[in-house]
Design an enzyme around this catalytic site. Structure first.
Site, PDB file in Angstrom:
ATOM      1  N   GLU A  36       7.475 -23.717 -13.820  1.00 12.64           N
ATOM      2  CA  GLU A  36       7.959 -23.669 -13.244  1.00 12.64           C
ATOM      3  C   GLU A  36       9.661 -23.345 -13.458  1.00 12.64           C
ATOM      4  O   GLU A  36      10.306 -21.664 -12.389  1.00 12.64           O
ATOM      5  CB  GLU A  36       9.073 -25.207 -12.436  1.00 12.64           C
ATOM      6  N   THR A  58      -2.195 -17.869 -22.243  1.00  8.62           N
ATOM      7  CA  THR A  58      -1.286 -18.850 -21.101  1.00  8.62           C
ATOM      8  C   THR A  58       0.096 -19.038 -20.936  1.00  8.62           C
ATOM      9  O   THR A  58       0.027 -18.990 -19.487  1.00  8.62           O
ATOM     10  CB  THR A  58      -2.023 -19.760 -21.264  1.00  8.62           C
ATOM     11  N   PHE A  60       1.256 -25.764  -7.589  1.00  8.83           N
ATOM     12  CA  PHE A  60       2.374 -25.503  -7.582  1.00  8.83           C
ATOM     13  C   PHE A  60       3.144 -26.805  -6.619  1.00  8.83           C
ATOM     14  O   PHE A  60       4.076 -25.955  -6.348  1.00  8.83           O
ATOM     15  CB  PHE A  60       2.769 -24.405  -6.820  1.00  8.83           C
ATOM     16  N   ARG A 109       9.108 -24.284 -28.455  1.00  6.59           N
ATOM     17  CA  ARG A 109       7.666 -23.650 -29.202  1.00  6.59           C
ATOM     18  C   ARG A 109       6.762 -23.568 -27.940  1.00  6.59           C
ATOM     19  O   ARG A 109       6.600 -24.128 -27.211  1.00  6.59           O
ATOM     20  CB  ARG A 109       7.082 -24.872 -29.942  1.00  6.59           C
TER      21      ARG A 109
HETATM   22 MO1  MOS Z   1       5.909 -29.073  -9.244  1.00  7.39          MO
HETATM   23  S1  MOS Z   1       7.005 -28.137  -7.721  1.00  7.39           S
HETATM   24  O1  MOS Z   1       5.934 -29.756  -9.962  1.00  7.39           O
HETATM   25  O2  MOS Z   1       3.740 -29.428  -9.422  1.00  7.39           O
END
Ligand code: MOS
Length: 732
Positions: free
Chosen positions: A698, A627, A234, A621
């Site tokens: 993100e 996932t 993250f 796409r």
């Molecule tokens: Mo992401 S916050 O660019 O791992």
């Protein structure tokens, strides 16, 4: 075609059966254990260590302190940010700074001795929280990887506004947040003949190789970084943080492999965080709902300059989200005696969207306009600050499809007007956007006579499904069944690839795999033409195709096995790189989305429960429907945590984090999460990269927190402008 399908993760079985090895799980004979010692003051100087107790304890191999640590190469020269506390001097810049490493034959003995290290300090005045120095802000030096300026202005900075203009001027704040991935940072370091090998939890093996080689004065090829699996990053594993460097330093000192696993508590002081933001937003709109001016001024915290600088770019999203004749933004930093902040899921966009999308909701309410209608009225056809066309934008479809699925038309716009028995019901929405990034990458493919392929790239799967999606792409390109394709990642000896950050792994690495597959195809076609016999001679390669593990000609087919046998070869290799197209610079490249939240608020207890969710996304796409959905719901859940739970608390007197554990630092858990409906609108971006992906990591977090805050306002009539939304905010 495998691309697009919801294919199961090819590493799924290894992950759930314990076969997938994470950094801390590698076993090297004779491994010693290192434990970090951290500063208990936030500013000052170490005046001396008392190691008598610690050194007398059993099994101790070394105690490395700021007094005796080896001198590292130029920290600033390291191509990736390496933060200051590498035991290079005795200055203290934050509470929790690493000041010593204790190495012992067992983890328990190292832990006991680390607790016995006595440190004497001379404390000086500290700025322990951003709010203690908010009036003394500085302009960021390096901003958003050097690609953007801290300030921007389109049109007149102070436009004359006609009588009747509606205004919203408010301050919105977001707290320090920590990533808290399931897997803590861990490194095993081993030196052999002047070569360093590290097994480390990282989002960027190539960056770790560069940083470690530069710090230890080695050629990059003398450092091998291995990271087959990552248990969540993250953003916290994007940089190479001090524990990885200190593990390598310790291994060199004791001349045997050293394992350093960061404790859950140390995860709050060792690898970055999302910094606190204080954001002032000023909107002006005509009575019919046209934005006349938009201002977004951000103050955010960074560490003391000796530690490093990071600027959360919260107002970048405001530069491109809506059309207005005047759009101005700024970013200023407050230097705090706290560790270095870093990227955290949607860095900038997640915190910034809370401010701008809350303000947009406030303006819609002031205008008595539907929040979606207000956004559509100010829809940006082109990027209003970059003054470039969008490479692709299907945000209208996100609003429309999201609203329909959510049942937005059932929303009574009057706050506090909807109930479910005793509970107040609120419906809120917000826009999402995140840039589509791409960097150069390379990959290789090996094909063997049994028709199996091995795809290799020095990228890493941070949980997003890279093992699987790269195999899908290669299987499609080479006409192979998916079960015949394996992927190998997470080793710096493989063809190099960028950090898995900025939602750019697919956009960067997939084109490299495609290019390698093209190279493989050309070789196979040439072999078929040369060795296939008379009916293949003189055939143009353009007329050939690869399908079902065979080369298909106009009249005939040759299996890969036949080709290999006739050409008397055992394997074929192809390596290729892929670079961003320079034409792409003529466009503003973003993914988009619309978030719809329904909350139920207990008016007596102030408890907010998210009861329904629809997120509709324009993310280009889709490589793997399964996932992709996993990332979409993960980001939304991260946003629920941001809205309702997450906050790192700092004692203003000592600078110490008071909730450095995951029972006091709250995150959204399953019981907090309703069914989440995700919609991917039809959109392919032909410009950003050849496959038309736009990045998913993100995007789904951006806009989630303001959608909840807007829903809470709709439910209760109470506007909460400081995250997280707390029970006490809603008790009136
Ligand atoms: Mo992401 S916050 O660019 O791992």
């Amino acid at each position: 075609m495998y691309v697009g399908q919801g294919v199961d993760r090819i590493d799924g079985k290894a992950k759930i059966t314990g076969g997938a090895k994470y950094a801390a799980e590698f076993d090297l004979p004779g491994t010693a254990h290192a434990v970090l010692v951290q500063s208990t003051i936030s500013a000052g100087k170490i005046t001396g260590f008392d190691l008598v107790l610690a050194e007398a304890m059993p099994g101790i191999l070394a105690i490395i302190t700021t007094d005796n640590a080896e001198k590292l190469g130029n920290l600033k020269a390291a191509p990736q940010k390496v933060t200051y506390p590498l035991l290079q001097d005795s200055n203290i810049k934050f509470n929790g700074q690493h000041i010593a490493v204790v190495v012992a034959d067992t983890f328990e003995r190292a832990t006991a001795a680390a607790a016995a290290v006595r440190v004497n300090y001379r404390a000086t005045r500290a700025v322990n929280t951003m709010d203690q120095a908010i009036s003394q802000s500085v302009t960021p030096k390096e901003f958003s990887n050097g690609r953007a300026k801290p300030d921007s202005q389109v049109g007149d900075a102070a436009p004359l506004l006609p009588a009747g203009t509606l205004r919203v001027e408010q301050t919105y704040t977001t707290p320090i947040e920590h990533h808290n991935p399931m897997e803590p940072h861990a490194t095993i370091a081993n030196w052999s003949g002047g070569q360093l090998t590290v097994w480390t939890a990282t989002q960027g093996i190539s960056g770790a190789q560069k940083a470690l080689s530069s710090l230890f004065g080695l050629e990059p090829k003398s450092v091998t970084v291995i990271c087959p699996y990552v248990g969540g990053g993250f953003g916290s594993k994007g940089n190479t943080w001090p524990p990885a460097v200190l593990a390598a330093m310790a291994a060199r000192r004791v001349n045997r492999p050293v394992k350093l696993v960061v404790t859950r508590e140390q995860m709050f002081t060792s690898n970055g965080y999302r910094p606190r933001t204080v954001q002032r937003v000023k909107l002006a709109a005509s009575p019919d709902g046209k934005l006349l001016s938009v201002r977004h001024d951000v103050k955010t915290q960074t560490s003391m300059p000796e530690v490093g600088e990071f600027a959360e770019p919260s107002a970048l999203i405001t530069r491109m989200l809506y059309e207005a004749p005047s759009i101005g933004t700024s970013h200023r930093l407050v230097q705090v005696n706290h560790g270095l902040p870093t990227y955290m899921r949607g860095p900038g966009e997640s915190s910034g969207a809370f401010a701008i999308e809350s303000a947009m909701d406030e303006m819609a309410a002031a205008l008595k306009m539907d929040p979606i209608a207000f956004r559509l009225k100010n829809y940006a056809e082109n990027d209003p600050t970059a003054r470039l066309p969008f490479a692709s934008k299907a945000l209208r479809e996100c609003y429309a499809q999201g609203a329909t699925a959510f049942g937005w038309e059932k929303r009574n716009p009057i706050p506090r007007s909807m109930r479910d028995g005793h509970l107040l019901v609120g419906m809120g929405m917000a826009t999402s956007s995140y840039p589509t990034n791409r960097m150069p990458a390379s990959a290789s493919i090996r094909l063997t006579a049994d028709g199996s392929a091995l795809v290799r790239s020095g990228t890493q799967d941070i949980g997003t499904g890279t093992y699987t999606t790269l195999a899908q792409v290669a299987a499609d390109e080479l006409g192979l069944p998916l079960r015949k394709v394996r992927t190998q990642l997470g080793d710096s000896r493989l063809p190099s690839a960028p950090v898995s950050g900025g939602s750019m792994t697919s956009a960067s690495v997939v084109p490299a795999v495609q290019a390698a597959a093209q190279g493989m195809k050309s070789q196979l076609f040439a072999l078929a033409i040369n060795h296939g016999g008379p009916q293949w001679r003189g055939i143009s390669p353009e007329t050939l195709a690869l399908s079902e593990s065979a080369v298909i000609g106009p009249t005939d087919r040759l299996s890969i096995a036949q080709i290999f046998a006739r050409a008397k070869i055992a394997q074929l290799n192809a390596t290729a790189g892929a670079h961003p197209d320079s034409d792409a610079q003529k466009y503003s490249k973003h993914a988009f989305g619309a978030q719809f939240a329904e909350v139920r608020v207990d008016p007596d207890l102030g408890i907010v429960r998210v009861s329904r969710w629809v997120g509709a996304f324009d993310c280009g796409r889709i490589l793997n429907a399964k996932t992709a959905r996993s990332q979409l719901i993960g980001g939304i859940i991260y946003g629920m945590g941001m809205a309702l739970f997450e906050e790192t608390r700092v004692d203003p007197n000592s600078g110490r984090i008071t909730n450095a554990n995951i029972s006091d630092y709250l995150v959204a858990v399953n019981a907090d999460v309703p069914d989440i409906e995700t919609i991917v609108v039809d959109s392919v971006d032909p410009i950003s990269n050849p496959l038309g992906t736009k990045g998913i990591g993100e995007l789904p977090m951006v806009g989630a927190a303001p959608a909840i805050a807007n829903a809470v306002y709709h439910a209760t009539g109470i506007r909460v402008r400081d995250l997280p939304i707390r029970i006490e905010n809603l008790l009136v």
